[in-house]
Design a protein around this motif. Structure first.
Motif, short mmCIF file in Angstrom:
data_model
loop_
_atom_site.label_atom_id
_atom_site.label_comp_id
_atom_site.label_asym_id
_atom_site.label_seq_id
_atom_site.Cartn_x
_atom_site.Cartn_y
_atom_site.Cartn_z
N VAL A 97 0.85 -1.19 0.00
CA VAL A 97 0.00 0.00 0.00
C VAL A 97 0.89 1.24 0.00
CG1 VAL A 97 -1.78 1.28 1.27
CG2 VAL A 97 -1.84 -1.23 1.21
N ASP A 98 0.45 2.29 -0.69
CA ASP A 98 1.24 3.51 -0.80
C ASP A 98 1.60 4.08 0.57
OD1 ASP A 98 2.05 5.76 -2.89
OD2 ASP A 98 1.18 6.77 -1.15
N ASN A 99 2.80 4.64 0.68
CA ASN A 99 3.28 5.13 1.97
C ASN A 99 2.40 6.22 2.58
OD1 ASN A 99 4.77 6.56 -0.34
ND2 ASN A 99 5.21 7.96 1.34
N HIS A 100 1.68 6.97 1.74
CA HIS A 100 0.81 8.02 2.26
C HIS A 100 -0.46 7.45 2.91
CE1 HIS A 100 3.32 9.96 -0.80
NE2 HIS A 100 3.29 10.98 0.02
N GLN A 101 -0.64 6.16 2.79
CA GLN A 101 -1.76 5.51 3.46
C GLN A 101 -1.32 4.56 4.57
OE1 GLN A 101 -5.41 4.89 1.39
NE2 GLN A 101 -4.40 4.98 -0.60
N ASN A 127 -3.44 0.92 11.40
CA ASN A 127 -4.28 -0.28 11.37
C ASN A 127 -5.09 -0.41 10.09
OD1 ASN A 127 -3.47 -1.28 13.89
ND2 ASN A 127 -4.93 0.04 14.97
N ARG A 128 -4.87 0.48 9.15
CA ARG A 128 -5.53 0.36 7.85
C ARG A 128 -4.74 -0.52 6.90
NH1 ARG A 128 -6.83 5.74 5.12
NH2 ARG A 128 -4.67 6.27 5.66
N VAL A 129 -3.55 -0.96 7.33
CA VAL A 129 -2.73 -1.83 6.50
C VAL A 129 -2.32 -3.06 7.30
CG1 VAL A 129 -1.86 0.01 5.02
CG2 VAL A 129 -0.61 -0.57 7.11
N ILE A 130 -1.95 -4.09 6.58
CA ILE A 130 -1.54 -5.34 7.20
C ILE A 130 -0.26 -5.82 6.53
CG2 ILE A 130 -3.08 -6.61 5.65
CD1 ILE A 130 -3.35 -8.73 7.80
N ASN A 445 -10.70 -7.19 5.46
CA ASN A 445 -10.58 -6.70 6.84
C ASN A 445 -9.70 -7.66 7.62
OD1 ASN A 445 -12.46 -8.77 8.19
ND2 ASN A 445 -13.81 -7.83 6.65
N TYR A 446 -9.12 -7.15 8.72
CA TYR A 446 -8.20 -7.96 9.50
C TYR A 446 -8.23 -7.48 10.94
CZ TYR A 446 -4.00 -10.55 10.77
OH TYR A 446 -3.11 -11.43 11.36
N ASP A 450 -11.08 -2.66 8.80
CA ASP A 450 -11.07 -2.67 7.34
C ASP A 450 -9.66 -2.32 6.88
OD1 ASP A 450 -13.76 -3.25 7.24
OD2 ASP A 450 -14.36 -1.15 7.05
N VAL A 451 -9.14 -3.06 5.90
CA VAL A 451 -7.79 -2.78 5.42
C VAL A 451 -7.85 -2.30 3.97
CG1 VAL A 451 -6.62 -4.35 6.99
CG2 VAL A 451 -7.45 -5.21 4.80
N LEU A 452 -6.90 -1.45 3.64
CA LEU A 452 -6.84 -0.88 2.31
C LEU A 452 -6.42 -1.93 1.29
CD1 LEU A 452 -5.01 2.38 3.37
CD2 LEU A 452 -7.35 2.25 2.51
N PRO A 453 -6.91 -1.83 0.07
CA PRO A 453 -6.56 -2.82 -0.95
C PRO A 453 -5.10 -2.69 -1.38
CG PRO A 453 -7.81 -1.04 -1.93
CD PRO A 453 -7.84 -0.81 -0.44
N LEU A 454 -4.55 -3.78 -1.88
CA LEU A 454 -3.21 -3.76 -2.46
C LEU A 454 -3.18 -2.80 -3.64
CD1 LEU A 454 -2.40 -7.58 -2.49
CD2 LEU A 454 -1.33 -5.86 -1.02
N GLN A 455 -2.08 -2.09 -3.80
CA GLN A 455 -1.93 -1.17 -4.92
C GLN A 455 -0.86 -1.62 -5.92
OE1 GLN A 455 -1.76 2.24 -1.94
NE2 GLN A 455 -2.63 3.28 -3.70
#
Length: 555
Positions: A97-101, A127-130, A445-446, A450-455
């Motif tokens: 995921v992009d560093n800004h997220q 916690n929006r990323v895993i 989600n994890y 909720d987790v952000l999608p892979l970019q």
């Protein structure tokens, strides 16, 4: 293009040697161990602040036989792009995921008042990323990390972000023998499995972290489960320090200076086919004093700095070799995928960055003592230009010297073994690649969040010959750090860097014809300029960038 999640029957043995593409149904318990053994081990090796041309496989004179061996038995990418600084790169590498997220829209140490506390600018993994470590651990992998973390502490210690066994330095840097503060009050924090720890002062950093990774692997190999290892060396980050016998190997090798070294490396890169034979070399930056204008004492000092730096890289390569030899002896190597990279371009800073007066009063920076545990010096702009090869600028800048580094992927099942690839790869692609290799799906989600999608895009289809590129030529990818931005689409690049290093205007380059980023085509190619500018605006909006006025905000 996000990694596709393949469902259905369990599929192992992708391409001859067993590269796995996916999992769906759980095997019966009695077959679990055998199936896990078929899953590949995955080892990510990251160097710190090492430039594109600092590695033998990319034109350097520094002997790096381990990395060169990986390249001969894998794929060497010439167009790999992390971002221009460490934490943002590491956050993207581990999450996709992009560093800004992820929490690193800026370095934690340099957050601006208007960025502090805002989503994506937490200064730690949010916690929006895993991490891929969490997902692989949940899927039956052992997960190990040794070396530099720099992504948070406490609940964001690597042991709490998916790594089962860890020995890490949480800071952005540390002395390579003992903690070596860069300024008064600067403290180093080591942790072992989430608990405060100390690194022994009599063991060099690269050796010590390698020992830890070997120890972790040995402690669990009997159960037959695959492992994911993240070997994050602190070499060759400042302070420049190395074992004396390794420094001695390079005595006198850099007396001709950084301009001569850069020219030699660029010429070697051309002979190796890494860059075209007619590629220009980027300009000498004003902060780089011509070698022949230095006094003999200055030349001796800077030559010694480079000897130490070269020793750090050569030693790190040797320690990688120790680790890979151990995998061979343990019968694990033939089922291990290895990803090698550097986190950003070479660092052009000197001790003035931290405060030269305090450092010089605190350490013995005499020429004879450079590289020892009680010295503190840095790479500097002249050698950094040599480390960047033909490219413009270095760490911290979104010109190619700051955001293009080595990438080698080696292991079973590769179709392009021994190939030098010009395919564009982004650091965001590493995480989806790891997940596809392990046959692990990515959740929405994890742990209740909720987790952000892979970019990023998985590199596996390219590695296995199913696809001719990683990113389609019309796909735009972007970067930003400290207000310096860039957008890449095929051969085209739009870049913004403030004066005096750039023009404080958006500049447009065709990297096929102009690797040195010397010929701005913004006026000649207005349609492409506007297309990439629109892509930048979309990137800013989609990723929640906070660009501060007076801090490199593009107008």
């Amino acid at each position: 293009m996000k990694m596709k999640v393949i469902s259905g029957l369990v599929v192992f043995g992708l391409l001859l040697a067993g590269m796995q593409s996916a999992l769906a149904q759980k095997p019966v318990p009695s077959a679990q161990a055998k199936l896990q053994q078929k899953k590949p081990n995955i080892l990510v090796i990251l160097l710190d602040d090492v430039g594109y041309a600092d590695i033998g496989a990319y034109g350097s004179e520094i002997p790096t036989p381990t990395i060169e061996g990986l390249a001969k038995n894998g794929v060497k990418f010439t167009d790999f792009h992390p971002t221009a600084s460490c934490s943002p790169t590491r956050s993207m590498l581990l999450t996709g995921v992009d560093n800004h997220q992820t929490g690193f829209g800026n370095m934690a140490e340099t957050l601006l008042p208007e960025q502090q506390g805002k989503p994506g600018y937490e200064g730690h993994l949010n916690n929006r990323v895993i991490t891929v470590a969490s997902l692989l651990k949940d899927s039956g992998y052992h997960t190990y990390m040794a070396g530099k973390w720099h992504l948070g502490k406490g609940e964001n210690d690597p042991h709490n972000r998916g790594f089962e066994e860890t020995f890490t330095v949480l800071n952005g840097f540390s002395g390579h023998f003992e903690p070596t503060p860069a300024f008064a009050g600067n403290q180093t924090a080591f942790t072992h499995n989430g608990e405060a720890a100390e690194k022994p002062a009599d063991v060099y950093s690269s050796e010590f972290y390698t020992n830890q990774m070997i120890r972790f692997i040995d402690a669990h190999k009997a159960d037959g489960k695959p492992f994911f290892g993240y070997m994050a060396y602190t070499a060759a980050h400042d302070p420049l320090q190395a074992p004396a016998d390794w420094i001695a190997k390079f005595k006198g090798k850099y007396a001709a200076g950084y301009e001569a070294l850069r020219a030699e490396r660029v010429q070697r890169m051309k002979k190796m086919g890494i860059i075209s034979k007619d590629a220009d070399t980027a300009r000498r930056e004003e902060e780089v004093k011509p070698w022949d204008k230095l006094t003999p004492d200055e030349q001796a000092f800077q030559s010694r700095e480079m000897e130490v730096y070269a020793a750090m890289i050569a030693n790190a390569d040797y320690q990688m070799g120790r680790l890979l030899d151990h995998l061979r002896e343990s019968g694990l190597y033939d089922n291990t995928i290895i990803v090698f990279a550097s986190d950003n371009g070479p660092n052009n800073e000197t001790i003035d960055f931290y405060g030269a007066d305090w450092i010089n009063k605190t350490y013995d920076n005499s020429v004879a003592n450079l590289g020892n545990h009680n010295s503190f010096v840095m790479y500097g702009p002249g050698w950094a230009q040599a480390g960047a090869g033909p490219f413009r600028m270095d760490k911290g800048y979104t010109y190619e010297g700051g955001i293009r580094t080595p990438l080698v992927i080696s292991g079973p099942g590769l179709k392009h073994t021994g190939k030098t690839s010009q395919s564009f790869v982004h650091v965001l692609d590493v995480a989806p690649t790891i997940l596809e290799l392990a046959g692990v799906s990515y959740p929405k989600n994890y742990a209740g969040n909720d987790v952000l999608p892979l970019q990023g895009s998985s590199v596996v289809p390219y590695l296995t010959g199913k696809q001719e590129f990683v990113h389609a030529p019309d796909q735009a990818m972007a970067w930003e750090i400290w207000g310096r931005g860039a957008v890449r689409q095929g051969p085209w690049k739009l870049v913004w860097v403030e004066k005096p290093f750039g023009s404080s205007q958006w500049e447009l380059y065709n990297l096929v014809d102009d690797l040195a980023e010397e010929h701005d085509l913004a006026q000649q190619q207005p349609e492409k300029y506007q297309e990439l500018l629109a892509a930048w605006d979309k990137y800013v909006k989609d990723n929640g960038l906070i660009l501060a006025l007076g801090h490199g905000k593009a107008e």
